[in-house]
Write an enzyme that holds these catalytic residues in place. Structure first.
Site, mmCIF file in Angstrom:
data_model
loop_
_atom_site.group_PDB
_atom_site.id
_atom_site.type_symbol
_atom_site.label_atom_id
_atom_site.label_comp_id
_atom_site.label_asym_id
_atom_site.label_seq_id
_atom_site.Cartn_x
_atom_site.Cartn_y
_atom_site.Cartn_z
ATOM 1 N N CYS A 1 -3.366 -5.004 5.493
ATOM 2 C CA CYS A 1 -4.652 -5.024 4.788
ATOM 3 C C CYS A 1 -5.000 -3.542 4.706
ATOM 4 C CB CYS A 1 -5.664 -5.601 5.838
ATOM 5 S SG CYS A 1 -7.286 -5.802 5.215
ATOM 6 N N ASP B 1 -3.755 -9.980 7.994
ATOM 7 C CA ASP B 1 -4.691 -9.624 6.629
ATOM 8 C C ASP B 1 -5.952 -10.604 6.732
ATOM 9 O OD1 ASP B 1 -5.584 -8.522 4.184
ATOM 10 O OD2 ASP B 1 -4.710 -10.286 3.132
ATOM 11 N N THR C 1 -7.793 -2.379 3.564
ATOM 12 C CA THR C 1 -9.268 -2.133 4.298
ATOM 13 C C THR C 1 -9.349 -1.851 5.706
ATOM 14 O OG1 THR C 1 -10.077 -3.766 2.755
ATOM 15 C CG2 THR C 1 -11.819 -3.156 4.156
HETATM 16 N N1 DGL Z 1 -6.178 -7.820 1.478
HETATM 17 C C1 DGL Z 1 -7.206 -6.591 1.965
HETATM 18 C C2 DGL Z 1 -6.950 -5.289 1.663
HETATM 19 O O1 DGL Z 1 -5.620 -4.936 1.590
HETATM 20 C C3 DGL Z 1 -8.514 -7.155 2.076
HETATM 21 C C4 DGL Z 1 -9.056 -7.946 1.018
HETATM 22 C C5 DGL Z 1 -10.509 -8.443 1.488
HETATM 23 O O2 DGL Z 1 -10.632 -9.184 2.404
HETATM 24 O O3 DGL Z 1 -11.634 -7.755 0.956
HETATM 25 O O4 DGL Z 1 -7.838 -4.666 1.659
#
Ligand code: DGL
Length: 267
Positions: A73, A10, A75
């Site tokens: 993650c 992540d 994103t």
């Molecule tokens: N935890 C991440 C996600 O699930 C990213 C958060 C970030 O770095 O903006 O999107």
């Protein structure tokens, strides 16, 4: 039986919410975790940047001889998963499809809210996948970027977090959603706070549990689940020092871990 670890990455501590579910569902698996704290947040970055980072993260995890990787993650899952699949041979799982399946199982009135980073919302990955499964679904998405630094800071249920949640979630509540996908792995750390704001009638959907189950099934089918009786080893790596890691891991995983710092730009 395969003792090689599962790699999980992540941008920061958010992926610990996925580690937690993996530990629950597959307690004997060894885990190598990487949090890209030097380059966090991913949510405000371009698809190209997130994909470049994700490839480096995978290359680092491959040096640990992982048998599978979970992109913990949203994103990176929604922007870079296809590219990772075409670049690497190792089995790589994202969190979005499991989250979509769980949201479809949860909603009764077909009005689903999705909260995530700006990058996840911009990708429309949840919306597209939900609508592909059922065209009658109504999806309302909202980027909640402040939740990430709040989670990294350990401010998960104080008045600042509650004020942010109130502001972010008001418009989704007005739409009458009955389920809300926590479409960023940092957000389950604020689950209590988010739950208080949305109330009992809105069910919170955390894609992590379904993802862990999906990975277990895959390892079982391939005959590479770790059947060793002892608890798996867990190793944590970050790309920069963060003084909150120990206490956040203690809260999220019921045990504090001290991470090793690595230079991710080398990979
Ligand atoms: N935890 C991440 C996600 O699930 C990213 C958060 C970030 O770095 O903006 O999107």
């Amino acid at each position: 039986m395969d003792k090689r670890p599962i790699g999980i990455f992540d941008s920061g501590v958010g992926g610990l919410t996925v580690v937690k579910q993996v530990m629950k569902v597959m307690p004997h698996e060894n885990i190598v975790y990487f949090g890209d704290t030097a380059r966090l947040p991913y949510g405000s970055k371009s698809k190209e940047a997130v994909t470049k980072f994700s490839k480096q993260n995978v290359r680092f995890l491959l040096t640990k001889e992982v048998k599978a990787i979970i992109v913990a993650c949203n994103t990176a899952s929604s922007n870079s998963l296809e590219e990772l699949h075409s670049t690497f041979q190792v089995p790589i799982f994202g969190v979005v499809d499991a989250g979509v399946a769980e949201a479809l199982r949860t909603t009764k009135n077909k009005k689903i809210g999705v909260i995530g980073t700006a990058g996840t919302v911009r990708s429309a990955a949840y919306e597209n996948m939900i609508r592909k499964e059922d065209n009658n679904m109504k999806v309302f998405s909202k980027a909640c970027p402040l939740f990430v630094p709040l989670a990294e800071e350990g401010w998960t249920d104080n008045e600042v977090a509650r004020l942010a949640a109130e502001r972010y979630l008001a418009e989704l509540l007005e739409e009458g959603i009955d389920s809300l996908v926590l479409g960023c792995t940092h957000y389950p750390l604020l689950k209590r706070c988010i739950g208080t704001i949305v109330g009992e009638d809105v069910k919170l959907v955390d894609p992590a549990k379904a993802t862990a189950k999906q990975v277990k099934l895959f390892l079982q089918e391939k005959g590479i689940l770790n059947l060793h009786e002892s608890k798996g080893a867990r190793n944590f790596y970050l790309s920069d020092y963060t003084d909150m890691f120990y206490s956040i891991s203690q809260k999220a995983l019921k045990q504090g871990y001290t991470p090793e710092i690595i230079d991710i730009e080398q990979y």
